[in-house]
Design a protein around this motif. Structure first.
Motif, short mmCIF file in Angstrom:
data_model
loop_
_atom_site.label_atom_id
_atom_site.label_comp_id
_atom_site.label_asym_id
_atom_site.label_seq_id
_atom_site.Cartn_x
_atom_site.Cartn_y
_atom_site.Cartn_z
N VAL A 250 -1.40 -24.83 55.95
CA VAL A 250 -0.46 -24.03 56.74
C VAL A 250 -1.05 -22.65 57.00
O VAL A 250 -1.02 -22.13 58.14
CB VAL A 250 0.89 -23.92 56.02
N GLN A 251 -1.61 -22.04 55.98
CA GLN A 251 -2.19 -20.70 56.12
C GLN A 251 -3.33 -20.68 57.13
O GLN A 251 -3.49 -19.72 57.90
CB GLN A 251 -2.67 -20.20 54.75
N GLU A 252 -4.14 -21.74 57.15
CA GLU A 252 -5.24 -21.81 58.12
C GLU A 252 -4.71 -21.84 59.55
O GLU A 252 -5.24 -21.17 60.44
CB GLU A 252 -6.10 -23.05 57.85
N VAL A 267 2.12 -29.86 59.55
CA VAL A 267 1.49 -30.25 58.28
C VAL A 267 2.44 -31.12 57.46
O VAL A 267 2.03 -32.13 56.87
CB VAL A 267 1.06 -29.00 57.48
N ALA A 268 3.71 -30.77 57.42
CA ALA A 268 4.68 -31.55 56.64
C ALA A 268 4.84 -32.95 57.21
O ALA A 268 4.91 -33.93 56.45
CB ALA A 268 6.02 -30.82 56.63
N ALA A 269 4.88 -33.07 58.53
CA ALA A 269 5.03 -34.39 59.16
C ALA A 269 3.83 -35.27 58.86
O ALA A 269 3.96 -36.47 58.57
CB ALA A 269 5.22 -34.23 60.66
N TYR A 279 7.89 -24.95 53.74
CA TYR A 279 8.11 -23.62 54.33
C TYR A 279 8.35 -22.59 53.22
O TYR A 279 7.80 -21.49 53.24
CB TYR A 279 9.30 -23.65 55.29
N ALA A 280 9.16 -22.98 52.24
CA ALA A 280 9.47 -22.05 51.15
C ALA A 280 8.21 -21.71 50.36
O ALA A 280 7.96 -20.55 50.00
CB ALA A 280 10.52 -22.67 50.22
N ALA A 281 7.35 -22.73 50.09
CA ALA A 281 6.12 -22.50 49.33
C ALA A 281 5.15 -21.64 50.13
O ALA A 281 4.47 -20.74 49.57
CB ALA A 281 5.48 -23.82 48.96
N SER A 282 5.08 -21.87 51.44
CA SER A 282 4.17 -21.10 52.29
C SER A 282 4.63 -19.66 52.41
O SER A 282 3.82 -18.72 52.39
CB SER A 282 4.08 -21.75 53.68
N LEU A 283 5.94 -19.47 52.53
CA LEU A 283 6.47 -18.11 52.64
C LEU A 283 6.25 -17.34 51.34
O LEU A 283 5.87 -16.16 51.35
CB LEU A 283 7.96 -18.19 52.95
N ALA A 284 6.45 -18.03 50.21
CA ALA A 284 6.23 -17.39 48.91
C ALA A 284 4.77 -16.98 48.76
O ALA A 284 4.45 -15.90 48.24
CB ALA A 284 6.65 -18.33 47.78
N ALA A 285 3.86 -17.84 49.21
CA ALA A 285 2.42 -17.53 49.11
C ALA A 285 2.08 -16.34 50.00
O ALA A 285 1.27 -15.47 49.61
CB ALA A 285 1.60 -18.75 49.51
N GLN A 286 2.69 -16.29 51.17
CA GLN A 286 2.44 -15.17 52.09
C GLN A 286 2.93 -13.84 51.50
O GLN A 286 2.23 -12.83 51.54
CB GLN A 286 3.11 -15.44 53.42
N GLN A 287 4.11 -13.87 50.91
CA GLN A 287 4.69 -12.66 50.32
C GLN A 287 3.88 -12.21 49.11
O GLN A 287 3.68 -11.02 48.88
CB GLN A 287 6.14 -12.91 49.94
N SER A 288 3.40 -13.21 48.35
CA SER A 288 2.60 -12.88 47.18
C SER A 288 1.28 -12.23 47.58
O SER A 288 0.82 -11.28 46.95
CB SER A 288 2.33 -14.15 46.37
#
Length: 290
Positions: A250-252, A267-269, A279-288
């Protein structure tokens, strides 16, 4: 739709019969009787048929004709006419079951289309013999005939087997075996289990089991001789991806300018995971990271 049943003894019929791979004593009693009584025998190699008959102590009383790839279509009309006229036509290949990478299926299809009686005398087959000896799981398998001769075609063919879960059986010539196994290492991986079966049921029968890398190294030492059947183990099932393992993908996509929502959806599909969780995991990684 067509159907066939066992013919009566008073009608013509087409009979396909398996012949021994090596040991003449593997011939069934029904094969011995068929060679002795058939009105016509269509043999892939007439000399090998006569040698088999001699080894079995059988006298051929019918007409013998050659029936190999190059003449199969030309021979078919006369053979079908023999069946129509009430004769028994026996079809045999050099070894094993006719129609399995050998002449036979065309005349079966033609006879079935006319609703002429067709039957089979079961017996030896290099495919099933190799599977049994391979030591790889073979509850489900596919047969691929002969491996492609050219490198590019062979590589593309092996690529189709990359995720094949069933065991795969194929034939290969001894002088191309090393190249095929080396390419299989590149495409399928060095650790895929396999077996090379050489000269099945014959005096010098040899079965080598190991990884593709080990078998490729053996074949490279050469020379390899005899009839070769290869068995590949099925691909190991891939582990289901976790949501956390997909965050990087997702980040790429986001780094390439895609909206996170759209990137997550794609990516999820593809991975079969819930979009909400990804989405929640990606958002958390972005915020971190921020």
């Amino acid at each position: 739709m067509t159907s066939s049943s066992a013919p009566s003894s008073t009608t013509g019929r087409l009979v396909l019969a398996a012949t021994p791979l090596g040991q003449s004593r593997d011939a069934s009693a029904r094969l011995v009787d068929a060679i002795a009584t058939a009105d016509v025998i269509a043999a892939e190699d007439t000399r090998r048929l006569r040698a088999l008959a001699a080894a079995l102590g059988v006298t051929i009383t019918g007409k013998v004709i050659s029936h190999y790839d190059a003449v199969e279509d030309a021979r078919m009309p006369r053979l079908l006419e023999d069946v129509r006229e009430g004769r028994t036509v026996l079809v045999v290949s050099d070894a094993g079951m006719p129609a399995v990478s050998d002449p036979g299926y065309r005349i079966v299809a033609a006879a079935a289309a006319e609703n002429l009686p067709v039957t089979c005398l079961p017996g030896p087959s290099a495919v099933t013999t190799a599977l049994v000896l391979s030591g790889v799981p073979c509850e489900r398998f596919c047969f691929e005939g002969f491996a492609p001769r050219r490198d590019g075609e062979r590589r593309r063919w092996l690529d189709t087997l990359r995720t094949e879960a069933r065991a795969t059986v194929f034939f290969e010539s001894p002088h191309r075996l090393a190249d095929t196994l080396a390419t299989a290492v590149d495409v399928l991986g060095a650790e895929r289990a396999a077996a090379v079966c050489r000269e099945l049921t014959k005096t010098h029968e040899e079965v080598l089991r190991g990884t593709l890398a080990e078998l490729a190294a053996w074949a490279e030492e050469g020379p390899v001789r005899g009839e070769i059947t290869v068995v590949l183990a099925g691909a190991a099932p891939s582990a289901a991806p976790t949501v956390e393992s997909l965050v990087g993908a997702v980040q790429e996509r986001v780094a390439d300018g895609e909206r996170m929502k759209d990137a997550v959806s794609v990516v999820a599909a593809a991975a079969g995971v819930p979009k909400r969780d990804l989405y929640a995991a990606s958002l958390a990684a972005q915020q971190s990271a921020g």
